[in-house]
Design a protein around this motif. Structure first.
Motif, PDB file in Angstrom:
ATOM      1  N   ALA A 136      35.476  26.120  34.765  1.00  0.00           N
ATOM      2  CA  ALA A 136      36.434  25.648  33.908  1.00  0.00           C
ATOM      3  C   ALA A 136      37.065  24.593  34.791  1.00  0.00           C
ATOM      4  O   ALA A 136      37.078  23.275  33.953  1.00  0.00           O
ATOM      5  CB  ALA A 136      37.395  26.665  33.460  1.00  0.00           C
ATOM      6  N   GLY A 160      36.004  31.099  28.575  1.00  0.00           N
ATOM      7  CA  GLY A 160      37.368  31.491  28.757  1.00  0.00           C
ATOM      8  C   GLY A 160      38.408  30.440  28.628  1.00  0.00           C
ATOM      9  O   GLY A 160      39.488  30.784  28.216  1.00  0.00           O
ATOM     10  N   GLY A 204      46.851  28.018  28.410  1.00  0.00           N
ATOM     11  CA  GLY A 204      47.214  29.537  28.789  1.00  0.00           C
ATOM     12  C   GLY A 204      48.676  29.846  28.899  1.00  0.00           C
ATOM     13  O   GLY A 204      49.412  29.042  29.456  1.00  0.00           O
ATOM     14  N   GLU A 244      38.435  30.786  35.065  1.00  0.00           N
ATOM     15  CA  GLU A 244      37.734  31.042  33.874  1.00  0.00           C
ATOM     16  C   GLU A 244      36.380  30.268  33.763  1.00  0.00           C
ATOM     17  O   GLU A 244      36.106  29.434  34.660  1.00  0.00           O
ATOM     18  CB  GLU A 244      38.476  30.656  32.705  1.00  0.00           C
ATOM     19  N   ASP A 245      35.581  30.785  33.210  1.00  0.00           N
ATOM     20  CA  ASP A 245      34.298  29.926  32.860  1.00  0.00           C
ATOM     21  C   ASP A 245      34.628  29.126  31.582  1.00  0.00           C
ATOM     22  O   ASP A 245      35.733  29.146  31.080  1.00  0.00           O
ATOM     23  CB  ASP A 245      33.150  30.872  32.525  1.00  0.00           C
ATOM     24  N   ALA A 256      38.918  29.681  24.873  1.00  0.00           N
ATOM     25  CA  ALA A 256      39.615  30.772  24.374  1.00  0.00           C
ATOM     26  C   ALA A 256      41.014  30.564  24.340  1.00  0.00           C
ATOM     27  O   ALA A 256      41.940  30.860  23.828  1.00  0.00           O
ATOM     28  CB  ALA A 256      39.195  32.171  24.971  1.00  0.00           C
ATOM     29  N   GLN A 257      41.460  30.143  25.596  1.00  0.00           N
ATOM     30  CA  GLN A 257      42.868  29.718  25.860  1.00  0.00           C
ATOM     31  C   GLN A 257      43.673  28.750  24.930  1.00  0.00           C
ATOM     32  O   GLN A 257      44.974  28.423  25.077  1.00  0.00           O
ATOM     33  CB  GLN A 257      43.118  29.437  27.368  1.00  0.00           C
TER      34      GLN A 257
END
Length: 316
Positions: free
Chosen positions: A210, A125, A101, A121-122, A128-129
């Motif tokens: 996460a 998430g 991120g 985040e889950d 996605a980073q």
């Protein structure tokens, strides 16, 4: 307060007001909790990486994962990261950065300014980073991101959520009744000790999906004593995670998360941890058959006190 609690308090100093401690030696087990109960749970922080190391080695032993398994076989990661071996994640040699991120500064500011959990985040998430994450050279470099991905890859291979995997493979076989992994603050148990920052102010717990494999495990003094004994006796699942296999720094070697090297003239296998409101140390001296766990609801280090408790146990 027991003699062990008093000894730990003297080593920690008066600014540590709430802490749990466990020490095991041949034929002897001691536990205490100051400002809490021996079954009240605390955040282990990065000691959770050692738990994830156990789970990875156990998965290999069970045949759930191949020894040379790659990240892309078990998680939907960008192609640039797909060929990372799980063994490289376990030894911090994957080349991944410490965090994913692009808002690290904002998260750090929120942690220190407002006590917010910087990991929110889950799993979706987190994945996605990963777009745009670049691999560095495959040399020893500590990575929270690496252990987050390792734990979630092991969970994916087992088709079991990480908290359930900790319960099934570690907690239940050892009889750990206070060890669990909350994925949200609402999942904290009634005996959960509140995290506090350096000023003593209550801050947010680190409880989300996460970060779970890299910093989300909670346990009590009573459970930590059982875990220490199981580590010394090699009865914990995936115990070969403790065996140093890869150079890590000038004088250390690393197994699966667990570091081994000199500490106060002894060879110690250990991990420490830090969250927004806890500091932790778990270590075993296998030559002398002793182990110590020390966790304080503070952001002041406990490493020196934990190492001293371990050395003094070996001298006894």
């Amino acid at each position: 307060m027991s003699a062990l609690g008093e000894e730990a308090g003297e080593l920690l100093g008066p600014k540590h007001t709430t802490y749990v401690v466990a020490r095991v030696a041949p034929g002897d087990t001691e536990v205490d909790a100051v400002g809490a109960g021996v079954h009240d749970d605390v955040e282990l922080g990065s000691v959770s990486k050692g738990v994830t190391g156990f789970l990875w080695r156990d998965a290999v032993a069970r045949g759930t994962l191949a020894e040379d398994a790659r990240l892309g076989e078990h998680l939907a990661v960008p192609q640039a990261l797909a060929d990372i071996r799980l063994s490289a994640l376990a030894t911090h040699t994957s080349g991944l950065p410490r965090l994913a991120g692009g808002d690290v500064l904002r998260r750090t500011w929120a942690l220190w300014r407002a006590g917010r959990n910087p990991y929110r985040e889950d799993l979706a998430g987190l994945l996605a980073q990963l777009d745009g994450v670049e691999l560095g050279k495959p040399r020893p470099a500590y990575s929270n991101l690496g252990f987050q991905l390792l734990g979630h890859a092991v969970s994916s291979a087992a088709a079991t959520p990480y908290p359930d995997l900790v319960a099934q493979r570690i907690a239940e076989p050892l009889g750990l009744v206070d060890t669990y992994v909350p994925l949200a603050p609402a999942q904290l148990r009634p005996g959960a000790v509140a995290p506090r920052n350096r000023a003593g102010r209550v801050v947010e717990p680190w409880a989300n999906e996460a970060i779970a494999p890299a910093g989300g495990v909670r346990a009590s003094a009573a459970d930590l004593a059982v875990l220490l004994r199981a580590m010394l006796d090699r009865t914990v699942a995936g115990a070969d995670a403790l065996e140093p296999s890869t150079p890590f720094g000038r004088s250390m070697r690393i197994g699966a998360g667990w570091l081994t090297g000199p500490m106060l003239r002894r060879t110690v296998t250990w991990h420490n941890g830090g969250t927004g409101g806890f500091r932790s140390f778990v270590g075993i001296d296998r030559d002398h058959g002793v182990g110590v766990a020390l966790v304080s609801a503070s952001t002041r280090s406990v490493d020196g006190a934990g190492a001293r408790l371990l050395a003094e146990a070996g001298d006894a």
